[in-house]
Every structure is written in structure tokens, then in C-alpha cells.
Design an enzyme around this catalytic site. Structure first.
Site, short mmCIF file in Angstrom:
data_model
loop_
_atom_site.label_atom_id
_atom_site.label_comp_id
_atom_site.label_asym_id
_atom_site.label_seq_id
_atom_site.Cartn_x
_atom_site.Cartn_y
_atom_site.Cartn_z
N CYS A 123 0.52 -0.70 -0.26
CA CYS A 123 0.06 0.09 0.17
C CYS A 123 0.82 1.16 0.45
O CYS A 123 0.31 2.30 -0.16
CB CYS A 123 -1.20 0.03 0.82
SG CYS A 123 -2.19 -1.21 1.15
N HIS A 256 -3.74 7.27 2.17
CA HIS A 256 -3.71 5.68 1.15
C HIS A 256 -5.45 5.44 2.23
O HIS A 256 -5.48 5.68 3.17
CB HIS A 256 -2.52 4.76 2.22
CG HIS A 256 -3.39 3.34 1.53
ND1 HIS A 256 -3.74 3.10 0.67
CD2 HIS A 256 -2.64 2.20 2.38
CE1 HIS A 256 -3.77 1.57 0.77
NE2 HIS A 256 -3.37 1.47 1.90
N ASN A 286 -10.14 -0.09 -0.27
CA ASN A 286 -8.48 -0.54 -0.22
C ASN A 286 -7.67 -1.12 -1.44
O ASN A 286 -8.00 -2.08 -1.39
CB ASN A 286 -8.21 -1.03 1.19
CG ASN A 286 -6.72 -0.93 1.61
OD1 ASN A 286 -5.67 -0.65 0.36
ND2 ASN A 286 -6.18 -1.09 2.60
#
Length: 329
Positions: A123, A256, A286
Site C-alpha cells: 500500500c 492511503h 482499499n
């Protein structure tokens, strides 16, 4: 030799979400057939996620990257043949090798022999890619770069585990960075600590033509949350200090997009109003390395992010890795 007055700046952005939008209720219905209970309310309360997008089975990560890249190239108004560096941040590549970046170079029909490689920082991948490409452009080795964050995380989700399968989605975001005599990427900071490998990982590997170990994503949610809220504030402040800036000079924070609670906590710790934070996690879930460039492109295209504004990006992901960059858009 590096040129002291050479910088990299963002010329254009692009993004792509596969058309299959999967709501929380869709997932709840799917899990109920397996005897697993969840609900829209349960997911939203813990994550802020309402929906995510899943790629069709025959769609690859490089397919998503291609459309995002084409949109970024169009936004930048450049000839693709001038791109002499392609970097793709991904944890879900098409193959073991070659890289998604090489596959993307071929799909874009770029024949100039420029460099192409993937970055695997989960990520944090896009933050790592921006810092790496900025350094390569500042060194004078490359002039025009395509950076893509692209993921098909739906392929590694265990739909028997409601704590992880509801979190992730697929998508791609892209930016064009080009050499400039004016700062664009002002400063970056990158870190990692491999001792946290076990709290977020997909530990399977290919051995003898089969997958050995688990090919599903495994996560200790509480441990990840605790680590994330600790490092994100620190790395953001570090990047701002390198840029000789204070948090109140940040026009937009793009964290993020993992969990609205982590994002909001970081925003508060930096002393920024929540209105200055770009939030797409509710509709995207996500998307790992794709989440920051997706959010960036959405905010550029809807007019929130304007030329000359200061944008702070930051990410944390498996590895454990974390990083931040200050960008004057």
C-alpha cells in the site's frame, strides 16, 4: 551527473475502476450463503467503506494500468514515445515475471527502449514509486516518466474471512512526471521495518508448479491499525520538514485509502481540518498501491486540486513499509 536545478513535476493524472461495483450488501449476501454474517452497517462503522470495484476474471492488473496510463498521457498532452521510464507499483502482478511495467510498455506500444520496472511496497507502493522516480529524474537519467499504481486485490481475498474480504478493491491510478526547472515533488521520506511481516502478508509462493503456502491475504487488523497511526504522522512531518514546510501550508492531504478511522486520526494529528483530506475509500475500498493516485486523479478532475497547491501524500503497507511526499501540483 545530477543537475542541482532539476526537479520533477506532475504533468497529468489518470485513473480507472473496473465497472463491476460491489456494494457491502452484495458482499453480505455472498457471505451469508457460506454461513458468515456481516452487514453494511458493520462494514461502514469499522472502515467507512460502502462499495468497491472488482475486475472480471479475464481482466489483469496490466489491463487496468493501461487505461489509467492512457488517461494520464491524454491529460498531460504528451506523445507516449517520449516516456523513457515506466514504474508500476503493484502487489498483484499479471505474472511472476515479466513485470507489469514491461507488459504495460508493450500495450502502450512504446518502442524507445526506456526503462520499465515494478515496485513492490504494497500500500506504500505509489509513495515509493514517486520518491524513486523523482530521484531518477533529478539525477538526469530520465526525463518523462509514467508512474502507475494498479491492483487486482480481489484475486487474493479469502471470502471466508469477513475481516479482510470486505476491505479491498481493484483499480489503477497514474501520473506523468517530467523534468522541470521548478519544484513539483518537493520532498519525500521512505521507511520500512521487516520485523512486522507477519501482521500483513500473502505468504504463498510458487514451488514445483503449484502454490505452496497460502495465496490469500492475511492481516492482524488491530496490529496494523496501531502501527499505521503511529508511523503515518511521523513520516508526514518528516517529509514536510525536508520541504521546509509546516502542516498549515498543506492544501490537500491524500492518505492511503485504507480505513477512514486511520485517515481521520492522521489528519487530526497533523492539525488539518478534515475538509482538506481527499477521501475516496467509501466508494473504492482499499486499492493498495492504486489508492493514492486514484484519489489524486479524482480530486484533480473534480476541480478540488488546482495548480500551485501543496499536496501531501502518504501511505503505509505490508512489509512493513511507509512513506510520504510533498508535491506542489
Amino acid at each position: 551527473m545530477a543537475q542541482s536545478n532539476l526537479y520533477s513535476r506532475v504533468l497529468g493524472t489518470g485513473s480507472y475502476l473496473p465497472p463491476n461495483r460491489v456494494t457491502n450488501q452484495d458482499l453480505a449476501d455472498r457471505l451469508a450463503k457460506q454461513g458468515i454474517e456481516t452487514s453494511d452497517e458493520w462494514i461502514v462503522a469499522r472502515t467507512g467503506i460502502h462499495a468497491r470495484h472488482f475486475a472480471d476474471p479475464d481482466v489483469t492488473t496490466s489491463d487496468l494500468a493501461l487505461i489509467a496510463a492512457q488517461r494520464a498521457i491524454e491529460s498531460a498532452d504528451i506523445d507516449p514515445q517520449t516516456i523513457d521510464l515506466i514504474v508500476v507499483a503493484t502487489s498483484t502482478p499479471d505474472f511472476v515475471f515479466p513485470s507489469v511495467a514491461c507488459l504495460l510498455q508493450d500495450k502502450l506500444q512504446i518502442k524507445n527502449g526506456g526503462a520499465a520496472f515494478d515496485i513492490q511496497a504494497v500500500c506504500s507502493g505509489f509513495a515509493y514509486a514517486v520518491a524513486t522516480v523523482d530521484a531518477l529524474i533529478r539525477s538526469g537519467q530520465h526525463r518523462t516518466a509514467l508512474i502507475v499504481g494498479a491492483e487486482t486485490f480481489s484475486r487474493i481475498l479469502d471470502f471466508n474471512d469477513r475481516t479482510t474480504c470486505v476491505l479491498f478493491g481493484d483499480g489503477a491510478g497514474a501520473v506523468i512526471l517530467q523534468a522541470s526547472d521548478e519544484p513539483g515533488v518537493v520532498a519525500s521520506a521512505l521507511h520500512a521495518d521487516g520485523s512486522y511481516t507477519n501482521i500483513l502478508c500473502t505468504p504463498g509462493h510458487v514451488n514445483g508448479g503449484i502454490v505452496a503456502g497460502s495465496a490469500f491475504l492475511h492481516m492482524d487488523g488491530q496490529a496494523v491499525f496501531k502501527l499505521a497511526v503511529n508511523v503515518l504522522e511521523k513520516v508526514a512531518l518528516e517529509a514536510l520538514e525536508k520541504a521546509n514546510m509546516s502542516p498549515d501550508q498543506v492544501d490537500w492531504l491524500i492518505p492511503h485509502q485504507a480505513n477512514i478511522r486511520i485517515m481521520s486520526h492522521t489528519c487530526r494529528k497533523l492539525g488539518l481540518p478534515q475538509e482538506r483530506m481527499i477521501v475516496t475509500v467509501g466508494e473504492h475500498g482499499n486499492t493498495s498501491a492504486a489508492s493514492i493516485p486514484l484519489a489524486l486523479d479524482f480530486a484533480v478532475r473534480d476541480g478540488r486540486i488546482k495548480r500551485g497547491q501543496n499536496v501531501l501524500i502518504e501511505g503505509v503497507g505490508g512489509g512493513f513499509t511507509w512513506g510520504a511526499s510533498v508535491i506542489r501540483y
